[in-house]
Design a protein around this motif. Structure first.
Motif, mmCIF file in Angstrom:
data_model
loop_
_atom_site.group_PDB
_atom_site.id
_atom_site.type_symbol
_atom_site.label_atom_id
_atom_site.label_comp_id
_atom_site.label_asym_id
_atom_site.label_seq_id
_atom_site.Cartn_x
_atom_site.Cartn_y
_atom_site.Cartn_z
ATOM 1 N N ARG A 278 0.829 -1.202 0.000
ATOM 2 C CA ARG A 278 0.000 0.000 0.000
ATOM 3 C C ARG A 278 0.869 1.260 0.000
ATOM 4 N NH1 ARG A 278 -4.567 -1.449 4.497
ATOM 5 N NH2 ARG A 278 -5.317 0.660 3.956
ATOM 6 N N GLY A 279 2.064 1.147 0.599
ATOM 7 C CA GLY A 279 2.986 2.270 0.536
ATOM 8 C C GLY A 279 3.466 2.523 -0.876
ATOM 9 N N ALA A 280 3.770 1.450 -1.599
ATOM 10 C CA ALA A 280 4.212 1.594 -2.989
ATOM 11 C C ALA A 280 3.121 2.207 -3.849
ATOM 12 C CB ALA A 280 4.629 0.232 -3.544
ATOM 13 N N ALA A 281 1.876 1.999 -3.458
ATOM 14 C CA ALA A 281 0.745 2.563 -4.204
ATOM 15 C C ALA A 281 0.435 4.001 -3.789
ATOM 16 C CB ALA A 281 -0.492 1.683 -3.997
ATOM 17 N N GLY A 282 1.207 4.545 -2.835
ATOM 18 C CA GLY A 282 1.018 5.937 -2.437
ATOM 19 C C GLY A 282 0.056 6.146 -1.294
ATOM 20 N N GLU A 283 -0.417 5.049 -0.692
ATOM 21 C CA GLU A 283 -1.389 5.194 0.385
ATOM 22 C C GLU A 283 -0.712 5.612 1.694
ATOM 23 O OE1 GLU A 283 -4.923 2.531 2.499
ATOM 24 O OE2 GLU A 283 -3.972 1.848 0.639
ATOM 25 N N PHE A 284 0.513 5.120 1.905
ATOM 26 C CA PHE A 284 1.300 5.465 3.086
ATOM 27 C C PHE A 284 2.707 5.856 2.661
ATOM 28 C CE2 PHE A 284 -1.356 1.777 4.698
ATOM 29 C CZ PHE A 284 -2.327 2.572 5.285
ATOM 30 N N GLN A 285 3.456 6.440 3.607
ATOM 31 C CA GLN A 285 4.889 6.627 3.451
ATOM 32 C C GLN A 285 5.582 5.546 4.284
ATOM 33 O OE1 GLN A 285 6.129 10.979 3.676
ATOM 34 N NE2 GLN A 285 4.110 11.059 4.671
ATOM 35 N N THR A 286 6.624 4.928 3.732
ATOM 36 C CA THR A 286 7.307 3.859 4.450
ATOM 37 C C THR A 286 8.817 4.074 4.426
ATOM 38 O OG1 THR A 286 7.429 2.450 2.477
ATOM 39 C CG2 THR A 286 5.497 2.182 3.903
ATOM 40 N N TYR A 287 9.480 3.439 5.393
ATOM 41 C CA TYR A 287 10.934 3.543 5.498
ATOM 42 C C TYR A 287 11.439 2.302 6.226
ATOM 43 C CZ TYR A 287 15.521 5.422 6.903
ATOM 44 O OH TYR A 287 16.868 5.625 7.112
ATOM 45 N N GLU A 288 12.416 1.615 5.651
ATOM 46 C CA GLU A 288 13.005 0.436 6.277
ATOM 47 C C GLU A 288 14.393 0.769 6.801
ATOM 48 O OE1 GLU A 288 12.063 -3.753 4.777
ATOM 49 O OE2 GLU A 288 11.882 -2.548 2.956
ATOM 50 N N THR A 289 14.703 0.251 7.981
ATOM 51 C CA THR A 289 15.999 0.509 8.604
ATOM 52 C C THR A 289 16.344 -0.660 9.513
ATOM 53 O OG1 THR A 289 17.246 2.145 9.901
ATOM 54 C CG2 THR A 289 14.993 1.701 10.593
ATOM 55 N N PRO A 290 17.631 -0.908 9.753
ATOM 56 C CA PRO A 290 17.979 -1.962 10.714
ATOM 57 C C PRO A 290 17.352 -1.680 12.080
ATOM 58 C CG PRO A 290 19.903 -1.304 9.452
ATOM 59 C CD PRO A 290 18.816 -0.329 9.110
ATOM 60 N N ALA A 291 16.906 -2.726 12.718
ATOM 61 C CA ALA A 291 16.259 -2.573 14.020
ATOM 62 C C ALA A 291 17.224 -1.985 15.038
ATOM 63 C CB ALA A 291 15.738 -3.920 14.514
ATOM 64 N N GLY A 292 16.700 -1.193 15.920
ATOM 65 C CA GLY A 292 17.499 -0.618 16.997
ATOM 66 C C GLY A 292 17.423 -1.431 18.267
ATOM 67 N N THR A 293 16.851 -2.645 18.173
ATOM 68 C CA THR A 293 16.686 -3.481 19.360
ATOM 69 C C THR A 293 17.065 -4.923 19.051
ATOM 70 O OG1 THR A 293 14.365 -3.901 18.813
ATOM 71 C CG2 THR A 293 14.826 -2.082 20.317
ATOM 72 N N ILE A 294 17.354 -5.656 20.107
ATOM 73 C CA ILE A 294 17.619 -7.086 20.030
ATOM 74 C C ILE A 294 16.729 -7.781 21.054
ATOM 75 C CG2 ILE A 294 19.329 -8.828 20.718
ATOM 76 C CD1 ILE A 294 21.434 -7.245 19.263
ATOM 77 N N ARG A 295 16.128 -8.865 20.643
ATOM 78 C CA ARG A 295 15.355 -9.678 21.588
ATOM 79 C C ARG A 295 16.324 -10.529 22.394
ATOM 80 N NH1 ARG A 295 9.787 -10.510 19.292
ATOM 81 N NH2 ARG A 295 9.821 -9.554 17.226
ATOM 82 N N PHE A 296 16.100 -10.580 23.695
ATOM 83 C CA PHE A 296 16.955 -11.422 24.524
ATOM 84 C C PHE A 296 16.141 -12.025 25.659
ATOM 85 C CE2 PHE A 296 16.934 -7.489 26.903
ATOM 86 C CZ PHE A 296 17.025 -7.873 28.236
ATOM 87 N N LEU A 297 16.684 -13.103 26.211
ATOM 88 C CA LEU A 297 16.110 -13.730 27.391
ATOM 89 C C LEU A 297 17.164 -13.686 28.483
ATOM 90 C CD1 LEU A 297 13.723 -15.381 28.624
ATOM 91 C CD2 LEU A 297 14.991 -17.439 27.956
#
Length: 579
Positions: A278-297
């Motif tokens: 839907r972003g590619a169709a102009g409905e939203f603006q999108t941005y991909e970036t490396p996550a700033g978090t890590i999951r841990f236990l």
């Protein structure tokens, strides 16, 4: 880090109207670019007091309405003088490297018009350095020996030694309105947590917004700061910022799709393909970036029934007892070898997860070549459990202690893993891990609990295992290990070494890496590399995954321009246009 509750979706127009019941009438000299409505996918803020803030939700709000001391350039992602929204204009370093003199800007004011000065920095330092607050900023207490106010806009800070990490040590320092804090708190630092002012500040400032009000369970509302001197457009464009409690990822996306949220800074995996299309169709603006978090236990290595600090008043280690199950490193290693990440990735992360071997990015300068996540090797896991004295002698598929180190004879190989409810990927992750570990002979109970309760248990050190997210340091700070895994950070109720991990060689390496003459990068890299290997092998945490994050904003948000160093670096310039 989200709450477990769900609620009925209200009519979009009614929701929008209700949000603004709490916005006071705006004056004409304040920006008129609509209000930014951001989802708070977590618990309510616990405090708006920067001295004691210890959770991401509270710090998100604080970052919008208090200035930084030393700022991070959003383009270079490095500490730098004269950064937007930061008080420090420049600094000098003494010849012995132990005294930093900071030159402060003279154009910042609090919301009541009082100038922001060195006194406001000093009040924060006094409170933290007193050691009487619940502040988690132990490194400041350890490193800062004192300070001197030279004049209103010049402050020198003295450290215990010259080392390579002093500027990053000051990252938590936040100027506070001393003239107000002195009146409200006085010198009762120990009683600071209980003061009602923490959630109803009357004076803020130095950033894009100022405090308006807080409605528990609903939202926090800030208004545009007419005195923000660093505004990209010459004035703060949005009318205000609303941090709206959204208790469930499904509801979050329903509200975003309905136009009730301005943007989301982490689109759930289940919605990524749809949002991108839907972003590619102009409905939203999108941005991909490396996550700033890590999951841990986090695996508690000490006795959870008798939590104690890691060190006594003289700096000597305290006997904290051992966790009957997780106190043995072989058991912790077996849990790692028992994780089938391919199955986890497909079942919980829709194939987008990236396995990790540490709490730092592989792209960081200190990350050693060859450090790899544990492979899936159930045979190795069962061998380690046998060696640790946990075998299934009665044939019930659950191992029990038969010569183990810390549990009573016959005690089952059992523990409880807890994580935050309401996050669909976390819930899927720990359901899968429970099955995988039980196949090895564990009896793992998984509980999904309210985030505030989870963090309370985490800092109280009364848990077996807790799974949350760790924010990656920006800029990268390899010495961050000190605040997570060194014994001085093992402070019940305040420190981050809640797993009570203590490895003498690790402690030695981290101290030495800070003090390398000339801060030689290659020498320090070797030291940190050995430190990361120790942590990987000893496994006080199980590092699970990171990934890419998809951000999305409505198509009517003008000047939305995320960077790898931050999605909100120019939030004062956003304009939410009428549709």
């Amino acid at each position: 880090m989200k709450l477990a509750r769900r609620f009925m979706l209200i009519c979009p127009l009614l929701t929008f109207a209700l949000l603004f019941l709490s916005l006071p009438a705006l004056t004409q000299d304040v920006g008129s670019g609509g209000a930014i409505i951001e989802p708070n996918f977590g618990d309510d803020p616990t405090t708006f007091n920067p001295v004691i803030a210890n959770d991401g939700t509270s710090n998100d709000v604080i970052a919008r309405m208090y200035p930084d001391f030393v700022g991070v350039d959003s383009a270079t992602v490095q500490y730098a003088p004269g950064v937007k929204g930061a008080l420090v204009a420049d600094w000098d370093i003494s010849e012995d490297g132990m005294t930093y003199t900071f030159h402060l800007r003279d154009d910042m004011v609090w919301s009541d018009g009082v100038p922001i000065t060195a006194v406001d920095v000093a009040w924060f330092l006094d409170a933290v350095l007193s050691g009487e607050t619940s502040s988690p900023r132990q490194e400041l207490i350890d490193r800062v020996q004192g300070y001197e106010i030279i004049d209103d806009h010049t402050l020198s800070i003295n450290f215990d030694e010259a080392n390579c990490t002093l500027i990053s040590t000051l990252a938590p320092v936040t100027p506070v309105p001393a003239h107000i804090f002195e009146e409200v708190y006085g010198d009762d630092y120990a009683g600071m947590d209980e003061n009602e002012y923490n959630l109803n500040p009357t004076v803020t400032g130095g950033e894009s917004f100022v405090f308006a009000n807080f409605r528990p369970g609903e939202q926090t509302t800030l208004l545009a700061n007419p005195d923000f001197t660093d505004a990209e457009m010459g004035a703060v464009i949005p009318e205000g910022w609303v941090y709206k409690v959204v208790t469930d990822q499904v509801v979050q996306m329903e509200q975003f799709f309905a136009g009730d949220l301005t943007f989301v800074d982490s689109v759930p995996q289940a919605n990524r393909a749809d949002v991108k299309e839907r972003g590619a169709a102009g409905e939203f603006q999108t941005y991909e970036t490396p996550a700033g978090t890590i999951r841990f236990l986090s695996l508690n290595t000490a006795d959870p029934t008798n939590p104690q600090d890691g060190l006594d008043e003289d700096g000597n280690p305290i006997d904290q007892g051992r966790h009957p199950i997780l106190g043995d490193a072989r058991v912790r290693q077996a849990l790692n070898y028992g994780i089938n990440f391919g199955e986890v990735n497909e079942g919980a992360f829709f194939g987008t997860g990236i396995p990790v071997a540490s709490h730092v990015r592989p792209t960081d300068w200190s990350f050693p070549a060859g450090l790899e996540p544990y492979p899936f090797d159930p045979d190795k896991a069962m061998q380690l459990l046998d060696e640790a004295g946990f075998t299934d002698s009665d044939g019930d598929d659950v191992r029990e202690c038969n010569g183990c180190l810390y549990a009573e004879a016959g005690a089952p190989l059992a523990f409880t893993a807890k994580t935050n409810a309401g996050n669909t990927s976390q819930e899927a992750l720990y359901t899968i891990l429970q099955d995988q570990w039980n196949e090895l002979g564990f009896d793992v109970t998984v509980e999904f609990v309210e985030f505030g309760t989870l963090i309370s248990e985490f800092t109280a050190q009364t848990y077996d295992a807790i799974g949350v997210f760790w924010g990656l340091a920006t800029p990268a700070d390899p010495n961050g290990i000190a605040s997570i895994f060194l014994p001085e950070a093992d402070v019940v109720g305040a420190g981050y070494n809640t797993q009570s991990f203590n490895n003498p060689r690790l402690n030695e390496l981290i101290e030495a890496a800070r003090l390398v003459p000339g801060c030689d990068v290659d020498v320090r890299k070797d030291m940190y590399g050995e430190a990361y290997q120790i942590l990987r092998d000893e496994s006080p945490w199980i590092w699970i995954s990171t990934g890419d994050v998809l951000l999305a904003a409505q198509d009517n948000v003008e000047n939305w321009s995320p960077r790898p160093g931050g999605s909100r670096w120019n939030i004062d310039a956003w304009m939410v246009a009428e549709q």
